[in-house]
Design an enzyme around this catalytic site. Structure first.
Site, PDB file in Angstrom:
ATOM      1  N   SER A  53       0.849  -1.191   0.000  1.00  0.00           N
ATOM      2  CA  SER A  53       0.000   0.000   0.000  1.00  0.00           C
ATOM      3  C   SER A  53       0.889   1.247   0.000  1.00  0.00           C
ATOM      4  O   SER A  53       2.104   1.154   0.206  1.00  0.00           O
ATOM      5  CB  SER A  53      -0.889   0.012   1.254  1.00  0.00           C
ATOM      6  OG  SER A  53      -0.088   0.243   2.400  1.00  0.00           O
ATOM      7  N   ASP A  95      -1.487  -1.619  -3.930  1.00  0.00           N
ATOM      8  CA  ASP A  95      -2.858  -1.531  -3.409  1.00  0.00           C
ATOM      9  C   ASP A  95      -3.396  -0.092  -3.579  1.00  0.00           C
ATOM     10  O   ASP A  95      -2.700   0.769  -4.134  1.00  0.00           O
ATOM     11  CB  ASP A  95      -2.798  -1.956  -1.928  1.00  0.00           C
ATOM     12  CG  ASP A  95      -4.137  -2.432  -1.392  1.00  0.00           C
ATOM     13  OD1 ASP A  95      -5.107  -2.497  -2.148  1.00  0.00           O
ATOM     14  OD2 ASP A  95      -4.201  -2.735  -0.176  1.00  0.00           O
ATOM     15  N   HIS A  96      -4.572   0.146  -3.044  1.00  0.00           N
ATOM     16  CA  HIS A  96      -5.262   1.453  -3.135  1.00  0.00           C
ATOM     17  C   HIS A  96      -4.356   2.653  -3.409  1.00  0.00           C
ATOM     18  O   HIS A  96      -3.507   2.991  -2.603  1.00  0.00           O
ATOM     19  CB  HIS A  96      -5.970   1.766  -1.815  1.00  0.00           C
ATOM     20  CG  HIS A  96      -7.135   0.886  -1.559  1.00  0.00           C
ATOM     21  ND1 HIS A  96      -8.408   1.198  -1.932  1.00  0.00           N
ATOM     22  CD2 HIS A  96      -7.191  -0.329  -0.969  1.00  0.00           C
ATOM     23  CE1 HIS A  96      -9.220   0.225  -1.574  1.00  0.00           C
ATOM     24  NE2 HIS A  96      -8.511  -0.719  -0.996  1.00  0.00           N
ATOM     25  N   ASP A 131      -7.637   3.612  -7.222  1.00  0.00           N
ATOM     26  CA  ASP A 131      -8.895   3.643  -6.482  1.00  0.00           C
ATOM     27  C   ASP A 131      -9.584   4.988  -6.693  1.00  0.00           C
ATOM     28  O   ASP A 131      -9.289   5.963  -6.009  1.00  0.00           O
ATOM     29  CB  ASP A 131      -8.625   3.388  -4.993  1.00  0.00           C
ATOM     30  CG  ASP A 131      -9.900   3.457  -4.161  1.00  0.00           C
ATOM     31  OD1 ASP A 131     -10.983   3.689  -4.739  1.00  0.00           O
ATOM     32  OD2 ASP A 131      -9.812   3.277  -2.936  1.00  0.00           O
ATOM     33  N   GLU A 161     -11.734   0.246  -8.732  1.00  0.00           N
ATOM     34  CA  GLU A 161     -12.811  -0.009  -7.784  1.00  0.00           C
ATOM     35  C   GLU A 161     -14.036   0.810  -8.166  1.00  0.00           C
ATOM     36  O   GLU A 161     -13.940   1.984  -8.487  1.00  0.00           O
ATOM     37  CB  GLU A 161     -12.351   0.353  -6.358  1.00  0.00           C
ATOM     38  CG  GLU A 161     -13.437   0.117  -5.316  1.00  0.00           C
ATOM     39  CD  GLU A 161     -12.885   0.104  -3.889  1.00  0.00           C
ATOM     40  OE1 GLU A 161     -11.753  -0.367  -3.683  1.00  0.00           O
ATOM     41  OE2 GLU A 161     -13.588   0.583  -2.992  1.00  0.00           O
ATOM     42  N   GLU A 169      -8.681   1.915   5.915  1.00  0.00           N
ATOM     43  CA  GLU A 169      -7.467   1.223   5.536  1.00  0.00           C
ATOM     44  C   GLU A 169      -6.423   2.276   5.310  1.00  0.00           C
ATOM     45  O   GLU A 169      -6.648   3.226   4.575  1.00  0.00           O
ATOM     46  CB  GLU A 169      -7.680   0.410   4.256  1.00  0.00           C
ATOM     47  CG  GLU A 169      -6.467  -0.438   3.902  1.00  0.00           C
ATOM     48  CD  GLU A 169      -6.704  -1.300   2.673  1.00  0.00           C
ATOM     49  OE1 GLU A 169      -7.218  -0.777   1.680  1.00  0.00           O
ATOM     50  OE2 GLU A 169      -6.383  -2.489   2.728  1.00  0.00           O
ATOM     51  N   HIS A 212     -13.386  -2.557   5.254  1.00  0.00           N
ATOM     52  CA  HIS A 212     -11.970  -2.684   5.622  1.00  0.00           C
ATOM     53  C   HIS A 212     -11.841  -2.785   7.130  1.00  0.00           C
ATOM     54  O   HIS A 212     -12.616  -2.187   7.867  1.00  0.00           O
ATOM     55  CB  HIS A 212     -11.176  -1.475   5.137  1.00  0.00           C
ATOM     56  CG  HIS A 212     -10.854  -1.528   3.682  1.00  0.00           C
ATOM     57  ND1 HIS A 212     -11.053  -0.466   2.860  1.00  0.00           N
ATOM     58  CD2 HIS A 212     -10.343  -2.520   2.910  1.00  0.00           C
ATOM     59  CE1 HIS A 212     -10.675  -0.795   1.633  1.00  0.00           C
ATOM     60  NE2 HIS A 212     -10.249  -2.031   1.644  1.00  0.00           N
ATOM     61  N   GLY A 213     -10.829  -3.505   7.567  1.00  0.00           N
ATOM     62  CA  GLY A 213     -10.651  -3.679   8.998  1.00  0.00           C
ATOM     63  C   GLY A 213     -11.477  -4.866   9.445  1.00  0.00           C
ATOM     64  O   GLY A 213     -12.096  -5.549   8.633  1.00  0.00           O
ATOM     65  N   HIS A 249     -12.192  -6.952  -1.555  1.00  0.00           N
ATOM     66  CA  HIS A 249     -11.518  -6.111  -0.549  1.00  0.00           C
ATOM     67  C   HIS A 249     -12.296  -6.210   0.748  1.00  0.00           C
ATOM     68  O   HIS A 249     -13.500  -6.459   0.743  1.00  0.00           O
ATOM     69  CB  HIS A 249     -11.547  -4.638  -0.979  1.00  0.00           C
ATOM     70  CG  HIS A 249     -10.569  -4.287  -2.037  1.00  0.00           C
ATOM     71  ND1 HIS A 249      -9.573  -3.365  -1.840  1.00  0.00           N
ATOM     72  CD2 HIS A 249     -10.433  -4.726  -3.307  1.00  0.00           C
ATOM     73  CE1 HIS A 249      -8.874  -3.242  -2.956  1.00  0.00           C
ATOM     74  NE2 HIS A 249      -9.374  -4.064  -3.856  1.00  0.00           N
ATOM     75  N   GLY A 250     -11.633  -5.904   1.842  1.00  0.00           N
ATOM     76  CA  GLY A 250     -12.347  -5.794   3.110  1.00  0.00           C
ATOM     77  C   GLY A 250     -13.021  -7.087   3.518  1.00  0.00           C
ATOM     78  O   GLY A 250     -14.134  -7.089   4.025  1.00  0.00           O
ATOM     79  N   GLY A 251     -12.315  -8.201   3.345  1.00  0.00           N
ATOM     80  CA  GLY A 251     -12.928  -9.497   3.637  1.00  0.00           C
ATOM     81  C   GLY A 251     -12.614 -10.053   5.016  1.00  0.00           C
ATOM     82  O   GLY A 251     -13.118 -11.111   5.377  1.00  0.00           O
ATOM     83  N   SER A 252     -11.815  -9.319   5.811  1.00  0.00           N
ATOM     84  CA  SER A 252     -11.467  -9.825   7.148  1.00  0.00           C
ATOM     85  C   SER A 252     -12.735 -10.060   7.955  1.00  0.00           C
ATOM     86  O   SER A 252     -13.624  -9.216   7.978  1.00  0.00           O
ATOM     87  CB  SER A 252     -10.571  -8.827   7.888  1.00  0.00           C
ATOM     88  OG  SER A 252      -9.332  -8.722   7.237  1.00  0.00           O
ATOM     89  N   ASN A 271      -7.958  -9.590  -1.068  1.00  0.00           N
ATOM     90  CA  ASN A 271      -6.980  -8.819  -0.298  1.00  0.00           C
ATOM     91  C   ASN A 271      -7.072  -9.180   1.177  1.00  0.00           C
ATOM     92  O   ASN A 271      -8.171  -9.212   1.737  1.00  0.00           O
ATOM     93  CB  ASN A 271      -7.256  -7.324  -0.457  1.00  0.00           C
ATOM     94  CG  ASN A 271      -6.950  -6.824  -1.858  1.00  0.00           C
ATOM     95  OD1 ASN A 271      -6.580  -7.598  -2.726  1.00  0.00           O
ATOM     96  ND2 ASN A 271      -7.089  -5.530  -2.055  1.00  0.00           N
ATOM     97  N   THR A 274      -5.667  -6.994   7.439  1.00  0.00           N
ATOM     98  CA  THR A 274      -5.943  -6.944   8.877  1.00  0.00           C
ATOM     99  C   THR A 274      -5.682  -8.280   9.587  1.00  0.00           C
ATOM    100  O   THR A 274      -5.035  -8.317  10.639  1.00  0.00           O
ATOM    101  CB  THR A 274      -7.416  -6.524   9.095  1.00  0.00           C
ATOM    102  OG1 THR A 274      -7.641  -5.309   8.374  1.00  0.00           O
ATOM    103  CG2 THR A 274      -7.706  -6.291  10.565  1.00  0.00           C
TER     104      THR A 274
HETATM  105 ZN   LIG Z   1      -9.058  -2.436  -0.189  1.00  0.00          ZN
END
Ligand SMILES: [Zn+2]
Length: 341
Positions: A53, A95-96, A131, A161, A169, A212-213, A249-252, A271, A274
């Site tokens: 990133s 990344d972004h 992004d 995106e 993020e 995200h997170g 994205h943001g799959g945590s 991605n 986190t």
């Molecule tokens: Zn992302």
């Protein structure tokens, strides 16, 4: 293996979509985290993606320098060298990068690849994300098309995106009014505009409630069916060739069945940042709690050099992160899929 070249990377993505698995794309910020990813992939016999990133790249150049481009080049150079000693393929990605940072991050890295190619050397990175999700779709795509035309000449893949991933993020917060769900109309426009750039390849981060997170279960209302709606709309209007290669994205913290559903709808890259940060730091915390007396010089004692040598806890962190990578590979159905045989 060497870092995947463009043909190999394309083949990786094609295979993933066809066979309904995805590559973990893991953010790294140091030699140790990069090594952890390579190790986890190698031990899972899976190819994968190492990504950097803007903030991670600045960090990698050192707090006194804080140069995003220098840090990204440095990590990429390291991965090019050590990947050779691992029996899988990795691709390098950034990344972004929001529109206001293109000229100070992505473009200089593209120029670096252009210089390398002119000298007969391989690309530095395989792909870069722009992004533009904070912009109106038309502006987002105007910029994306220009980038894609340039990328095509150097065998670079563009990730864009549409829609906004919630959460935070790298200090970038999505606004409260964010569009958390991409619409079929928007993605149709994406396919029309970017599909018109002949011979170029791109990846689409479509949003379907991702954040995200990491949040407690129930916070994230994922609707992977949105991805299917978008694919159906695009294939229906523009044909099979327009089918997207999607990025999650943001799959945590997502449920496994949601991840698998997303893979079924064409997600080829997921991605993961986190969850990796936690795995890494958890191991460091364990080491510090276990070795408290040896790490600190208590009451005039000298401590235990073995306990406070940074290698001791960084090795533990590397192992823990590699294990988390292996878990991600399994969840993404990528175990054993490497093309390096
Ligand atoms: Zn992302």
């Amino acid at each position: 293996m060497p870092v995947a070249d463009h043909a190999r990377y394309c083949e990786m993505l094609d295979r993933a979509r066809k066979e309904r698995f995805a590559y973990p794309a893991i953010n790294v910020t140091s030699l140790t985290t990069a090594n952890a990813v390579l190790r986890g992939l190698a031990e899972s016999r899976s190819d994968g993606i190492v990504q950097v990133s803007t903030g991670g790249a600045a960090f990698a150049s050192g707090a006194a320098v804080k140069d995003m481009v220098l840090g990204a080049v440095s990590i990429a150079e390291h991965v090019h060298r050590v990947a050779e000693r691992h029996p899988v393929y990795v691709a390098l990605h950034t990344d972004h990068c929001q529109a206001d940072k293109l000229d100070t991050f992505v473009i200089p890295l593209v120029e670096e690849t252009e210089r390398r190619r002119a000298a007969g050397r391989p690309n530095l990175f395989n792909s870069h994300m722009f992004d533009g999700s904070a912009l109106p779709l038309k502006e987002n795509l105007d910029i994306a098309v220009k980038l894609l035309e340039r990328f095509r000449k150097s065998d670079l893949i563009l990730e864009i995106e549409a829609g906004v991933v919630g959460g935070e993020e790298d200090g970038i917060k999505a606004s409260a009014a964010a569009k958390l769900y991409t619409t079929p109309e928007d993605t149709l426009e994406v396919a029309r505009r970017l599909g018109a750039v002949q011979g170029a390849r791109y990846l689409l981060a479509a949003t379907f409630g991702n954040v995200h997170g990491v949040y407690k279960p129930g916070h994230v209302k994922l609707k992977p069916s949105i991805l299917k709606d978008c694919q159906d709309a695009v294939v229906g209007k523009l044909g099979e060739a327009a089918r997207f290669y999607l990025v999650f994205h943001g799959g945590s913290g997502s449920e496994l069945h949601e991840i698998h559903e997303a893979l079924d709808y064409g997600v080829v890259k997921m991605n993961i940042d986190t969850d990796m940060q936690y795995a890494f730091t958890r191991a460091v915390a364990g080491h510090f709690f276990r070795n408290y007396d040896g790490i600190l010089k208590v009451d005039g004692e000298v401590g235990n050099k073995k306990a406070y040598d940074p290698r001791s806890y960084l090795a533990a962190a590397e192992t823990a992160m590699a294990e988390r990578v292996k878990q991600a590979v399994k969840e993404l159905r990528a175990a054993g899929t490497t093309m390096a045989r």
